[in-house]
Design an enzyme around this catalytic site. Structure first.
Site, PDB file in Angstrom:
ATOM      1  N   TYR A 118      26.005  12.690  62.345  1.00 38.58           N
ATOM      2  CA  TYR A 118      24.665  12.292  61.921  1.00 38.58           C
ATOM      3  C   TYR A 118      24.556  11.700  60.516  1.00 38.58           C
ATOM      4  O   TYR A 118      23.498  11.267  60.109  1.00 38.58           O
ATOM      5  CB  TYR A 118      23.705  13.488  62.005  1.00 38.58           C
ATOM      6  CG  TYR A 118      24.231  14.760  61.363  1.00 38.58           C
ATOM      7  CD1 TYR A 118      24.388  14.870  59.986  1.00 38.58           C
ATOM      8  CD2 TYR A 118      24.578  15.861  62.152  1.00 38.58           C
ATOM      9  CE1 TYR A 118      24.868  16.021  59.409  1.00 38.58           C
ATOM     10  CE2 TYR A 118      25.064  17.023  61.579  1.00 38.58           C
ATOM     11  CZ  TYR A 118      25.200  17.104  60.204  1.00 38.58           C
ATOM     12  OH  TYR A 118      25.689  18.251  59.633  1.00 38.58           O
ATOM     13  N   ASP A 122      44.287  13.377  84.659  1.00 37.84           N
ATOM     14  CA  ASP A 122      45.410  14.272  84.352  1.00 37.84           C
ATOM     15  C   ASP A 122      46.747  13.642  84.710  1.00 37.84           C
ATOM     16  O   ASP A 122      47.738  13.824  83.996  1.00 37.84           O
ATOM     17  CB  ASP A 122      45.236  15.606  85.090  1.00 37.84           C
ATOM     18  CG  ASP A 122      44.075  16.425  84.534  1.00 37.84           C
ATOM     19  OD1 ASP A 122      43.637  16.135  83.403  1.00 37.84           O
ATOM     20  OD2 ASP A 122      43.604  17.344  85.240  1.00 37.84           O
ATOM     21  N   GLU A 164      28.306  18.215  63.187  1.00 38.17           N
ATOM     22  CA  GLU A 164      28.461  19.620  63.578  1.00 38.17           C
ATOM     23  C   GLU A 164      29.427  19.731  64.744  1.00 38.17           C
ATOM     24  O   GLU A 164      29.336  18.973  65.716  1.00 38.17           O
ATOM     25  CB  GLU A 164      27.117  20.212  64.021  1.00 38.17           C
ATOM     26  CG  GLU A 164      26.025  20.203  62.974  1.00 38.17           C
ATOM     27  CD  GLU A 164      26.252  21.219  61.882  1.00 38.17           C
ATOM     28  OE1 GLU A 164      26.609  22.372  62.185  1.00 38.17           O
ATOM     29  OE2 GLU A 164      26.064  20.850  60.705  1.00 38.17           O
ATOM     30  N   CYS A 211      25.396  55.094  39.101  1.00 35.90           N
ATOM     31  CA  CYS A 211      25.788  55.741  37.839  1.00 35.90           C
ATOM     32  C   CYS A 211      24.777  56.773  37.361  1.00 35.90           C
ATOM     33  O   CYS A 211      25.029  57.479  36.375  1.00 35.90           O
ATOM     34  CB  CYS A 211      26.025  54.682  36.754  1.00 35.90           C
ATOM     35  SG  CYS A 211      24.512  53.859  36.201  1.00 35.90           S
TER      36      CYS A 211
END
Length: 664
Positions: A222, A35, A170, A406
């Site tokens: 992948y 950091d 993903e 209908c």
């Protein structure tokens, strides 16, 4: 050391720390040290804005705001996968593959199927330039700014990567990070998120990338696609991608038979619960890229890949009421309305009951406690009834005999499972369903117009069929609810632009029963215009390659309807494409009419797909496997020995790509 040199040094160091921590899972410095170095780099970049770099490690913290996500067409389509649920399914698939490629020795790469948001990343000269969601497979949303905040996504690559390629994977949310996010929401008095997959997908569409950066998303890759990749096998591509800096799961294996594949499947069906991510199956791919090319694709999925789905989770809940939906073709679908129940991470309230036979077969009744699964862990379905809990006053289900919308009396044709409402022109869901199909992405793809707007336009009496869309004016749209000037203009412009859509998609858009994308292309290619199709007899239609009696009868029935002919006439007058464009026709001949080819091997002067297109453009047919009906095999390098032996045995001539070019 100058400030500029320090900036470059910090960027290189932080990129390496990111890779060690998020990809290799081997941190080399503390979070605090990281950091502090990141803060130093941010301060220096703020001091020297002229040294801005879109791929600096500081972009990981976000800050870019995207109001509207641009729709981007994929350079290479993102296909779905066929599913299998048994060893027998896989063995049948393997036999089909062996028959097509003419080789009994096929190797497979097995990879775990991670349950996340599908993503396509584009790299040019080793730099991330674009990240696009799967969308409908043809086009998706550009979410580059948000994906850049995901630490495991490399902004710059290392090693011998190709000049340009796409890599698919993903975006997932690990269980641990998901649990932490929900704990924070509960403590803040907010409702927890339902499941990791939907949360990951929703995160990608947040407008502020700084908010995305706060979420512990991960990216697992992948599949590499592109030209001149210098890779010949799937398993090799995983190793290459890993070396270039991508996070590629190590739970993959090269298998030489379906027996080895099933060993992999059975192992991970047990041990997948020890993984940090959600998985719902195993993806099995033919390892050789050459074999993949030979196998090709169906209209929806590659023939060279299969998803083996782990057994679905099952729950028990009460079936409160059975209702009935009317589709655009008039097909009636019974729906089970359930007491809400959590299943595979989502709350399920409804499930399809398919048809009257299915209800009778399982003896499903209102008030029953029913067993619910997700087919392929996606679509909820009722698989049985807990008869021990059936109420004593239970009565059998009487399937409806009149349309719920209908009132028309339902019909059921011999040999068909579903009931239909015959009121084609007067049943509201059929009318709006046809219009919604007409405007869909794979049909007319009308921007600015969605399903809800279609319902509203119909309700307000502005449209009663899809031809009416082409008479809409901005002025008559403005009084509608949630319709501003810009929205109305976009809708009218979208309708106007759809007039450029080619004939085969217009034919698909008409909504002729059984005429999907592939059949529409076949008919358009064979007849060249809608007038020629209208003039064709049933026998002539059946004679067209892959057009059976069922499809032909449906086409004849649709085109002998006076109402449909009037609609087509109106659409013609508005300028829609009802014949193949002249420039396309000029590039086509019938030199190879009635000639069947099999294409096999690797070619020098053209790609396999270009060769197939040349055959089809000249009236020929491309078959996937050799038979007595094959006229020629166009063979390149590395043609399988089994295929060659079969050709010689059947006496099928083997020609080169250059022989073929001479032929046309």
């Amino acid at each position: 050391m100058t400030d500029k040199e320090r900036i470059l040094q910090l960027r290189e160091a932080l990129t390496n720390y990111n890779y060690q921590y998020y990809v290799l899972d081997t941190p080399v410095i503390s979070d605090y040290e990281f950091d502090m170095k990141l803060k130093e780099l941010q301060d220096l970049e703020a001091k020297y804005p002229e040294l801005f770099d879109a791929n600096s490690p500081t972009v990981r913290v976000g800050g870019m705001v995207t109001k509207n996500f641009e729709t981007v067409v994929h350079d290479y389509r993102m296909y779905s996968l066929e599913n299998s649920y048994s060893k027998e399914d896989l063995e049948d698939w393997e036999k089909r593959i062996q028959k097509i490629i003419g080789d009994d020795t096929v190797a497979f790469t097995c990879e775990l199927k991670y349950d996340g948001a599908s993503m396509s990343l584009t790299y040019e000269n080793g730099v991330l330039v674009k990240a696009v969601t799967r969308g409908d497979g043809f086009q998706g949303d550009d979410v580059t700014n948000n994906v850049k905040t995901i630490r495991s996504v490399p902004l710059k690559l290392t090693g011998d990567y190709p000049a340009k390629f796409d890599i698919r994977g993903e975006i997932v949310l690990p269980y641990e990070g998901f649990a932490k996010m929900n704990q924070e929401r509960i403590e803040a008095g907010e409702d927890p998120y339902m499941n990791p997959r939907n949360t990951a997908s929703g995160s990608l569409k947040l407008q502020d990338s700084a908010e995305v950066a706060k979420r512990p998303l991960d990216c697992l890759l992948y599949n590499i696609v592109g030209e001149n990749l210098g890779i010949t096998k799937q398993f090799e591509s995983l190793e290459k991608a890993r070396a270039w800096g991508f996070k590629v799961p190590k739970e993959s294996k090269l298998c030489n038979s379906t027996k080895e594949v099933m060993e992999f499947v059975n192992y991970w069906d047990v041990y997948r619960h020890n993984l940090p991510y959600e998985t719902d199956g195993v993806v099995i791919k033919v390892n050789s890229f050459q074999h993949q090319e030979e196998l090709g694709y169906t209209a929806k999925a590659p023939r060279w890949a299969m998803a083996y789905k782990f057994k679905a989770e099952q729950v028990v809940t009460k079936l409160d009421k059975i209702t009935y939906q009317v589709g655009r073709t008039g097909a009636i679908t019974p729906v089970a309305n359930l007491e809400p129940v959590l299943l595979a991470g989502t709350t399920v309230k409804r499930a399809s009951l398919h048809n009257a036979d299915q209800i009778a077969k399982l003896d499903i009744r209102e008030g029953d406690m029913v067993f619910v699964e997700k087919g392929g862990e996606i679509i909820p379905k009722i698989v049985g009834v807990d008869f021990a809990q059936r109420p004593v006053d239970s009565v059998p289900t009487n399937y409806i005999n009149a349309c719920p919308e209908c009132g028309a009396e339902l019909v059921r044709k011999e040999g068909e499972a579903q009931h239909y409402c015959p009121n084609y022109m007067g049943c509201p869901p059929q009318i709006t369903g046809r219009i919604q199909h007409f405007i869909s992405r794979k049909a007319m793809d009308i921007e600015g117009l969605g399903a809800e707007t279609v319902e509203l336009l119909f309700k307000e009496g502005l449209i009663t069929n899809y031809a009416d869309l082409y008479t809409l004016q901005v002025g008559e749209l403005l009084p509608l609810e949630r319709m501003a000037q810009k929205s109305a203009e976009n809708l009218v412009q979208g309708v106007e632009k759809s007039k450029e859509i080619p004939f085969e998609r217009v034919l698909f858009a008409l909504g002729i029963r059984y005429v999907g994308e592939t059949v529409a292309k076949k008919l358009a290619k064979h007849y060249k215009s809608i007038d020629a199709i209208i003039s064709a007899s049933l026998e002539e239609l059946v004679a067209v390659d892959e057009i059976g009696v069922k499809i032909a009868e449906s086409v004849v029935d649709f085109l002998k309807s006076e109402e449909n002919i009037v609609l087509i006439s109106r659409l013609k007058s508005y300028g829609l494409q009802f014949e193949i464009a002249k420039e396309i026709l000029e590039s086509q001949t019938e030199k190879l009419l009635g000639v069947t080819f099999v294409v096999s091997g690797v070619f020098e002067s053209v790609s396999r797909n270009e060769l197939k297109k040349m055959i089809e453009d000249n009236g020929g047919k491309v078959a996937s496997s050799i038979s007595s009906k094959t006229n020629y095999i166009v063979a390149g390098d590395n043609m399988g020995p089994s295929k060659k032996n079969k050709a010689e045995k059947l006496g099928v001539p083997i020609i080169s790509e250059y022989d073929f070019k001479e032929m046309i």
